[in-house]
Design a protein around this motif. Sequence first.
Motif, mmCIF file in Angstrom:
data_model
loop_
_atom_site.group_PDB
_atom_site.id
_atom_site.type_symbol
_atom_site.label_atom_id
_atom_site.label_comp_id
_atom_site.label_asym_id
_atom_site.label_seq_id
_atom_site.Cartn_x
_atom_site.Cartn_y
_atom_site.Cartn_z
ATOM 1 N N LEU A 717 -16.962 28.979 14.305
ATOM 2 C CA LEU A 717 -17.761 28.718 13.097
ATOM 3 C C LEU A 717 -17.226 27.477 12.380
ATOM 4 N N ASP A 718 -16.811 27.583 11.112
ATOM 5 C CA ASP A 718 -16.426 26.396 10.333
ATOM 6 C C ASP A 718 -15.262 25.631 10.958
ATOM 7 N N ASP A 719 -14.399 26.335 11.697
ATOM 8 C CA ASP A 719 -13.241 25.654 12.297
ATOM 9 C C ASP A 719 -13.660 24.605 13.331
ATOM 10 N N PHE A 720 -14.900 24.700 13.785
ATOM 11 C CA PHE A 720 -15.381 23.757 14.799
ATOM 12 C C PHE A 720 -15.718 22.394 14.179
ATOM 13 N N ALA A 721 -15.717 22.326 12.840
ATOM 14 C CA ALA A 721 -16.202 21.145 12.110
ATOM 15 C C ALA A 721 -15.716 19.804 12.655
ATOM 16 N N PRO A 722 -14.427 19.635 12.994
ATOM 17 C CA PRO A 722 -13.982 18.303 13.455
ATOM 18 C C PRO A 722 -14.732 17.786 14.684
ATOM 19 N N MET A 723 -15.320 18.701 15.448
ATOM 20 C CA MET A 723 -15.993 18.300 16.694
ATOM 21 C C MET A 723 -17.453 17.903 16.479
ATOM 22 N N VAL A 724 -18.014 18.203 15.289
ATOM 23 C CA VAL A 724 -19.471 18.062 15.087
ATOM 24 C C VAL A 724 -19.973 16.649 15.366
ATOM 25 N N PRO A 725 -19.362 15.580 14.769
ATOM 26 C CA PRO A 725 -19.944 14.247 14.978
ATOM 27 C C PRO A 725 -19.996 13.840 16.453
ATOM 28 N N ARG A 748 -29.591 23.944 18.124
ATOM 29 C CA ARG A 748 -29.990 25.008 17.183
ATOM 30 C C ARG A 748 -28.764 25.693 16.567
ATOM 31 N N GLN A 749 -27.734 25.918 17.402
ATOM 32 C CA GLN A 749 -26.495 26.530 16.883
ATOM 33 C C GLN A 749 -25.857 25.647 15.811
ATOM 34 N N LEU A 750 -25.819 24.329 16.096
ATOM 35 C CA LEU A 750 -25.214 23.402 15.124
ATOM 36 C C LEU A 750 -26.007 23.387 13.825
ATOM 37 N N VAL A 751 -27.332 23.395 13.919
ATOM 38 C CA VAL A 751 -28.186 23.439 12.717
ATOM 39 C C VAL A 751 -27.895 24.718 11.934
ATOM 40 N N HIS A 752 -27.782 25.826 12.661
ATOM 41 C CA HIS A 752 -27.568 27.131 12.026
ATOM 42 C C HIS A 752 -26.255 27.148 11.227
ATOM 43 N N ILE A 753 -25.190 26.570 11.801
ATOM 44 C CA ILE A 753 -23.870 26.732 11.172
ATOM 45 C C ILE A 753 -23.509 25.569 10.254
ATOM 46 N N PHE A 754 -23.937 24.333 10.605
ATOM 47 C CA PHE A 754 -23.414 23.177 9.863
ATOM 48 C C PHE A 754 -24.437 22.388 9.062
ATOM 49 N N ALA A 755 -25.750 22.627 9.250
ATOM 50 C CA ALA A 755 -26.746 21.754 8.591
ATOM 51 C C ALA A 755 -26.652 21.807 7.070
ATOM 52 N N HIS A 756 -26.173 22.965 6.517
ATOM 53 C CA HIS A 756 -26.130 23.074 5.051
ATOM 54 C C HIS A 756 -24.885 22.399 4.461
ATOM 55 N N GLU A 757 -23.963 21.940 5.329
ATOM 56 C CA GLU A 757 -22.743 21.271 4.839
ATOM 57 C C GLU A 757 -23.054 19.786 4.631
ATOM 58 N N PRO A 758 -22.900 19.258 3.402
ATOM 59 C CA PRO A 758 -23.246 17.838 3.149
ATOM 60 C C PRO A 758 -22.531 16.882 4.103
ATOM 61 N N ALA A 759 -21.256 17.163 4.419
ATOM 62 C CA ALA A 759 -20.492 16.245 5.278
ATOM 63 C C ALA A 759 -21.080 16.156 6.684
ATOM 64 N N HIS A 760 -21.690 17.251 7.144
ATOM 65 C CA HIS A 760 -22.190 17.268 8.526
ATOM 66 C C HIS A 760 -23.687 17.016 8.626
ATOM 67 N N PHE A 761 -24.359 16.912 7.468
ATOM 68 C CA PHE A 761 -25.814 16.761 7.518
ATOM 69 C C PHE A 761 -26.247 15.467 8.226
ATOM 70 N N PRO A 762 -25.600 14.320 7.958
ATOM 71 C CA PRO A 762 -26.076 13.072 8.600
ATOM 72 C C PRO A 762 -26.083 13.129 10.136
ATOM 73 N N PRO A 763 -24.954 13.503 10.803
ATOM 74 C CA PRO A 763 -25.037 13.531 12.280
ATOM 75 C C PRO A 763 -26.037 14.571 12.795
ATOM 76 N N ILE A 764 -26.156 15.698 12.089
ATOM 77 C CA ILE A 764 -27.085 16.741 12.551
ATOM 78 C C ILE A 764 -28.527 16.285 12.341
ATOM 79 N N GLU A 765 -28.791 15.620 11.214
ATOM 80 C CA GLU A 765 -30.144 15.104 10.971
ATOM 81 C C GLU A 765 -30.512 14.078 12.049
ATOM 82 N N ALA A 766 -29.551 13.177 12.357
ATOM 83 C CA ALA A 766 -29.819 12.146 13.379
ATOM 84 C C ALA A 766 -30.130 12.797 14.729
#
Length: 963
Positions: A717-725, A748-766
């Motif tokens: 879950l949140d611990d995966f954050a460093p890998m998102v970009p 879809r998994q990334l959207v589910h867990i990280f899309a609401h986090e402002p820091a991760h929204f840009p790469p997920i939106e792209a």
Amino acid sequence: MERREEQPGAAGAGAAPALDFTVENVEKALHQLYYDPNIENKNLAQKWLMQAQVSPQAWHFSWQLLQPDKVPEIQYFGASALHIKISRYWSDIPTDQYESLKAQLFTQITRFASGSKIVLTRLCVALASLALSMMPDAWPCAVADMVRLFQAEDSPVDGQGRCLALLELLTVLPEEFQTSRLPQYRKGLVRASLAVECGAVFPLLEQLLQQPSSPSCVRQKVLKCFSSWVQLEVPLQDCEALIQAAFAALQDSELFDSSVEAIVNAISQPDAQRYVNTLLKLIPLVLGLQEQLRQAVQNGDMETSHGICRIAVALGENHSRALLDQVEHWQSFLALVNMIMFCTGIPGHYPVNETTSSLTLTFWYTLQDDILSFEAEKQAVYQQVYRPVYFQLVDVLLHKAQFPSDEEYGFWSSDEKEQFRIYRVDISDTLMYVYEMLGAELLSNLYDKLGRLLTSSEEPYSWQHTEALLYGFQSIAETIDVNYSDVVPGLIGLIPRISISNVQLADTVMFTIGALSEWLADHPVMINSVLPLVLHALGNPELSVSSVSTLKKICRECKYDLPPYAANIVAVSQDVLMKQIHKTSQCMWLMQALGFLLSALQVEEILKNLHSLISPYIQQLEKLAEEMPNPSNKLAIVHILGLLSNLFTTLDVSHHEDDHEGSELRKLPVPQGPNPVVVVLQQVFQLIQKVLSKWLNDAQVVEAVCAIFEKSVKTLLDDFAPMVPQLCEMLGRMYSTIPQASALDLTRQLVHIFAHEPAHFPPIEALFLLVTSVTLTLFQQGPRDHPDIVDSFMQLLAQALKRKPDLFLCERLDVKAVFQCAVLALKFPEAPTVKASCGFFTELLPRCGEVESVGKVVQEDGRMLLIAVLEAIGGQASRSLMDCFADILFALNKHCFSLLSMWIKEALQPPGFPSARLSPEQKDTFSQQILRERVNKRRVKEMVKEFTLLCRGLHGTDYTADY
């Protein structure tokens, strides 16, 4: 038939007029069906003949096909055609023709009484169908008339022939009733009429059965006829004399099977429990079969023992409550229970020497449920009587569960071994159920027996006996909480004393340890008694499933007590993995076990173990990444990626907790530093990309890569954050090159867990915009070959709307194109894809007000969506999907009411839309009903189901029964 268009094949293809349904053509088509070696010609003939049977001409040619000079195959077709016309097209027959039709059928049955039996049966079925359609008004005493007509002495057919024809007619009558398509109200009337008419049948059957001069074939037919009638729920007391006669007939080997069937059917009818006095009279009759049963067992006569057991079980299982209620008759019922116990313990190994014992297992469930359902006082009395019986049952079941000797087992076929395995599972389920009755005393009983067996110096014990007792323990411990049992410590102490000389015994030892893993978590001091056994077994490929699954259970349940043993467990596991002892699925389980184990260690320890565990595979993967793709290195790559993803599935160094809303998953922070899984993933990320670059065309490899990240995301879950970009970037490149469903599922998994986090929204939106753009291009090229991609895309869109509707605010997102593609997906033949598309619309429509671009597209193209939904309901989509389309209608009504009220009237205006079977009034009623219901979704689903049946012409037919 010289003209081409008159040939049956041509008619089958729809090229010839109905006038072709002549006697000559039917006969030629039947010859083609039976004798033409060409399968295509046979199929054409069959299709044509089916059309012929339902044609108006069938009334004409059927009788001609029954002529004496025709062969039985042709006569049979004629009789079948008559039955189809009478049973399905009754309303076409004028009432003034009922009597002549009845008379003709009687004449034909009389003629065939001494002719072909298969034709006779079809004619009887046709007359039965006619009788059911005329009863009770147009033919009030149908059955009595049949009996009278066939008993007439002036018939040209001999007495026995007439008798058998009458019995055949009387036998098929109730059977035809059970399968008839009569409307529900008529069924009730006809059933009542038949119940009265059995007064004309049973005396005749009794007379024929008890008459010494009746030949065996007649008595056999009588029993079958009785068997057929009792299924109409005839009162049991009315069947008494015939049941007694059937019991007497059990002594005749020719009549045995028919007698068993008749008795079992009579006893098993649901209404029989009301007739307690009759049931009590049946107990002595059943007990009177014990000597015959013993003789059959002694002589190895499996058919007879099976039949008698069926009778005893039918009485016990169907009526145990009613018979237990008769407290003053407790001894006779106990005698019946003991007879069933004899059947449970029947000598020999199932399924090779006997097939009877399995019939009895449900009885023991029923009896226990009935005893435990009594009020306390009565229950206490019956517990006193039946606890010893159930302890005896446990002994009997464990004896039956024993394996045969190794030599004998070696001769069994694989099918027999599989049947025996299933039989043991059934015994295991029964033992688990019996625990409710016997409680902790059952475990003590098993433990004492095992203890005596293992410590006795008097006689050598058989491994089969030990294995069965352990199997009993395992059956109970797998599902019952044995944490408070005082015998488990003793059992854990006994296990190392077992001399394991056999694979089956070793398997059961493993599974028993696995079943006790929760107990070991509460008593960690005992782990060391059994862990060496499990680690030793890991090296034996024959114990692969049992040893690996047991280690996984221990690592999952006891992980916080395993650090002292971790180095040893990892070393042994690594060794067996390197030696490739286990099959792929067991290797994956083993990796999951190691994930649980490592989760409880300190981060430095985890990383050290991970390094030694994974390094050989990383080196292998680096080597494979350099090679040119080929089938063998593909298997190795998928295997290594699978091992990593299974390890990361369970390697979780922190604890999940649900917040109060229940909508977000949170994790407690990891105090020791970076997450080990992320550390490893970052180390191998470049290597995985290198592998991907060569295997992008291969769905299996892409799926295996995505699985590593998907499992890691779900676990961390949140611990995966460093890998998102970097993962978003990799997914974008993958999907742009070759679109694959697995990449969308990971997005879809990334959207589910990280899309609401402002820091991760840009790469997920792209990433979201990129995969949407690529998929829309795919739709332009033709998406029909990719239903899996369309399915995953629709799920991704729905997830985006649910978790982060802001993704639909971006100007670069072509919402109109997305909407139109989703409408197109509604028309796919694949049910999962249609379901996912409906899910997208039920998420989209509520956003009409808050997301401007969504509101705009719904206003412009919503009518197109409604038409697609109505087409689906009208018959273009499977009926199983109607609830999904009802959800779209409900959402339209709730969120776009004014638009829907305008669109639905316009859409339903054209004649024949959405179905030619609908009247304007029915369409109007439906639209009004839908528009009225904006609160109750269940009601809308019912309306849609009702409407789709009207559209398909199925309303009020048998097809709706299970709908």
